[in-house]
Design an enzyme around this catalytic site. Structure first.
Site, PDB file in Angstrom:
ATOM      1  N   THR A  96       8.331   4.012 -11.545  1.00  0.00           N
ATOM      2  CA  THR A  96       8.878   4.667 -12.868  1.00  0.00           C
ATOM      3  C   THR A  96      10.163   4.199 -14.122  1.00  0.00           C
ATOM      4  O   THR A  96      11.483   4.466 -13.225  1.00  0.00           O
ATOM      5  CB  THR A  96       8.081   6.171 -13.369  1.00  0.00           C
ATOM      6  OG1 THR A  96       9.407   6.354 -12.731  1.00  0.00           O
ATOM      7  CG2 THR A  96       7.343   6.235 -13.312  1.00  0.00           C
TER       8      THR A  96
ATOM      9  N   GLU B 206      11.774  -5.979  -4.139  1.00  0.00           N
ATOM     10  CA  GLU B 206      10.667  -5.641  -5.621  1.00  0.00           C
ATOM     11  C   GLU B 206      11.126  -5.539  -6.643  1.00  0.00           C
ATOM     12  O   GLU B 206      10.926  -5.964  -8.235  1.00  0.00           O
ATOM     13  CB  GLU B 206       9.631  -4.611  -4.787  1.00  0.00           C
ATOM     14  CG  GLU B 206       8.429  -4.599  -6.579  1.00  0.00           C
ATOM     15  CD  GLU B 206       8.062  -3.714  -5.786  1.00  0.00           C
ATOM     16  OE1 GLU B 206       6.881  -3.307  -6.181  1.00  0.00           O
ATOM     17  OE2 GLU B 206       8.404  -2.642  -4.740  1.00  0.00           O
TER      18      GLU B 206
ATOM     19  N   GLY C 109       0.823  -0.869   0.251  1.00  0.00           N
ATOM     20  CA  GLY C 109      -0.014   0.070  -0.076  1.00  0.00           C
ATOM     21  C   GLY C 109       0.921   1.324  -0.098  1.00  0.00           C
ATOM     22  O   GLY C 109       1.175   2.017   1.197  1.00  0.00           O
ATOM     23  N   TYR C 110       1.299   1.381  -1.429  1.00  0.00           N
ATOM     24  CA  TYR C 110       2.153   2.982  -1.773  1.00  0.00           C
ATOM     25  C   TYR C 110       1.583   3.764  -1.873  1.00  0.00           C
ATOM     26  O   TYR C 110       1.246   5.806  -1.394  1.00  0.00           O
ATOM     27  CB  TYR C 110       3.605   2.233  -2.082  1.00  0.00           C
ATOM     28  CG  TYR C 110       4.088   1.186  -1.902  1.00  0.00           C
ATOM     29  CD1 TYR C 110       4.497   1.053  -0.004  1.00  0.00           C
ATOM     30  CD2 TYR C 110       5.475   1.094  -2.219  1.00  0.00           C
ATOM     31  CE1 TYR C 110       5.385   0.062   0.561  1.00  0.00           C
ATOM     32  CE2 TYR C 110       6.295  -0.209  -1.760  1.00  0.00           C
ATOM     33  CZ  TYR C 110       5.826  -0.699  -0.532  1.00  0.00           C
ATOM     34  OH  TYR C 110       7.244  -1.065  -0.059  1.00  0.00           O
ATOM     35  N   SER C 111       0.973   3.522  -2.949  1.00  0.00           N
ATOM     36  CA  SER C 111       0.721   5.186  -4.504  1.00  0.00           C
ATOM     37  C   SER C 111      -0.683   5.780  -4.117  1.00  0.00           C
ATOM     38  O   SER C 111      -1.397   4.773  -3.598  1.00  0.00           O
ATOM     39  CB  SER C 111       0.785   3.943  -5.265  1.00  0.00           C
ATOM     40  OG  SER C 111       1.986   4.313  -6.011  1.00  0.00           O
TER      41      SER C 111
ATOM     42  N   GLU D 246      11.840   6.643 -15.571  1.00  0.00           N
ATOM     43  CA  GLU D 246      12.051   7.493 -15.178  1.00  0.00           C
ATOM     44  C   GLU D 246      13.254   7.505 -13.956  1.00  0.00           C
ATOM     45  O   GLU D 246      14.277   8.890 -13.932  1.00  0.00           O
ATOM     46  CB  GLU D 246      11.396   8.530 -15.998  1.00  0.00           C
ATOM     47  CG  GLU D 246      10.764   8.789 -17.917  1.00  0.00           C
ATOM     48  CD  GLU D 246       9.869   7.581 -17.476  1.00  0.00           C
ATOM     49  OE1 GLU D 246       9.870   7.637 -18.759  1.00  0.00           O
ATOM     50  OE2 GLU D 246       9.631   7.065 -16.507  1.00  0.00           O
TER      51      GLU D 246
END
Length: 386
Positions: free
Chosen positions: A362, A240, A124-126, A364
């Site tokens: 991401t 991860e 539960g991060y984003s 980037e």
């Protein structure tokens, strides 16, 4: 490190392939396709009964004490077969954090249960307004006596609808710099204040928006020190990010080879050139993943090595699946649920690859991490909006 494998690893590889052939039944595949969750309780339990969940953990943690490379063999073979192992992967990531920062009571409560296949965990991060900036989370955890009250919302909580607990990053002190005011909790999903709403991706995979409304947890639900959430998340992220996409690339190559053997496709030099590049990419991804796994025994848990493997593997998967799907022509329109053409699997992996460069960080953002932490380059200046 030695990139070779020993006799036990090869025997294990054979055993896992036989296991997948036996347990990855049409019924399991149908359940996974119907739910969108890349997890199946019966399949997961069968893995646990073999001792494969957390197998590289110490026996006191419920594991087998295997070298990590053997657990990598299990995951690689199952993922390459298209088995539903996402619940396994996510739960083991969080288990690694519990092993390193959990209290003795938390370790005794969670780790053996994970290895027995009794506990499933979700990340539960984003949050909807935070994007890749995890330090900007607004989900709040406020002290209330000897516990906490949690309110907020998360997005892309994969396995959140089926997990027993969410590994939740919450803001506990809004008065300090944003990286310093975060704390992690293991939040039970059977609380009345928890709910999950599905989000289906291009591949049909289900992730979730999860909601936390007046959830009250004891302080024993806190993982690590108050305010140490940022450091602990980075430990979990090191596990991860790795070579898991090498298995997806191998699966892609296998499907493309099967398609090339139908009709006269195998005689097309243009398609064979694309296939050769994909096979080479799969091997590079495998070697980078093996190095990342080996590096996880170091103090930094292979954070940079795993990041390198993740960036390469996901971008290679996008390139290779796009090239091979294009090479399959009109047959690439086949539906994996109704058509038996191997090109349907190529198409599915192409659709699946589209979000691979986003979750887990991401490309980037991760390239900046590699530039700073491996190459020693300075942090780039932030652009200012006008």
């Amino acid at each position: 490190m030695d990139f070779g494998t020993d006799d036990h690893a090869e025997a294990l590889r054979t055993e896992v392939r036989a296991f997948a052939e036996e347990h990855l039944t049409p019924a399991v595949r149908a359940r996974v396709a119907e739910s969108g969750n890349y997890h199946d309780d019966a399949f997961h339990q069968a893995m646990a009964e073999r001792g494969w969940v957390g197998a590289h953990w110490d026996p006191e943690d419920g594991g087998q004490g295997w070298p990590r490379a053997y657990s990598d063999v299990v995951y690689e073979e199952l993922a390459a077969a298209g088995a539903p192992v996402e619940g396994l992967a996510i739960t083991q990531i969080i288990g690694e954090a519990i092993r390193r920062v959990g209290t003795p009571e938390q370790k005794a409560r969670f780790l053996p249960a994970i290895c027995r296949g009794e506990v499933l965990l979700a990340l539960g991060y984003s949050e909807p307004a935070s994007g890749s900036d995890l330090a900007s989370v607004q989900t709040r955890a406020v002290r209330d006596g000897d516990g906490w009250v949690i309110d907020g919302q998360k997005i892309f909580t994969t396995a959140g609808s089926i997990a027993d607990y969410v590994f939740l990053l919450a803001r506990t002190d809004p008065t300090v710099p944003k990286h310093a005011g975060l704390t992690l909790f293991l939040v039970p999903t059977d609380d009345p204040g928890f709910s999950a709403a599905p989000i289906f991706t291009l591949s049909g995979q289900r992730t979730n928006t999860t909601y936390y409304s007046d959830i009250r947890v004891a302080d024993t639900a806190r993982l690590g020190a108050e305010g140490a959430g940022w450091e602990i998340v980075n430990v979990a992220l090191a596990f991860e990010r790795g070579g898991e996409f090498a298995a997806q690339l191998r699966r892609l190559v296998q499907a493309a080879v099967a398609w090339a053997r139908t009709g006269d496709h195998g005689s097309d030099p243009r398609f064979l050139a694309r296939l050769g590049r994909a096979a080479a990419s799969a091997e590079v991804a495998r070697l980078l993943g093996a190095y990342a796994s080996w590096s996880r025994e170091t103090a930094r848990a292979g954070a940079v090595e795993g990041t390198i493997a993740k960036v390469y593997g996901t971008e290679a998967l996008q390139r290779a699946s796009s090239a091979l799907l294009d090479g399959a022509g009109v047959e690439g329109l086949a539906n994996e649920r109704t058509d038996e053409s191997p090109a349907a699997e190529v198409q599915h992996l192409y659709r699946e690859s589209q979000i691979a460069t986003i979750y887990g960080g991401t490309s980037e953002v991760l390239k900046t991490v590699i530039a700073q932490q491996r190459l020693g380059l300075p942090r780039p200046p932030r652009s200012s909006s006008r």
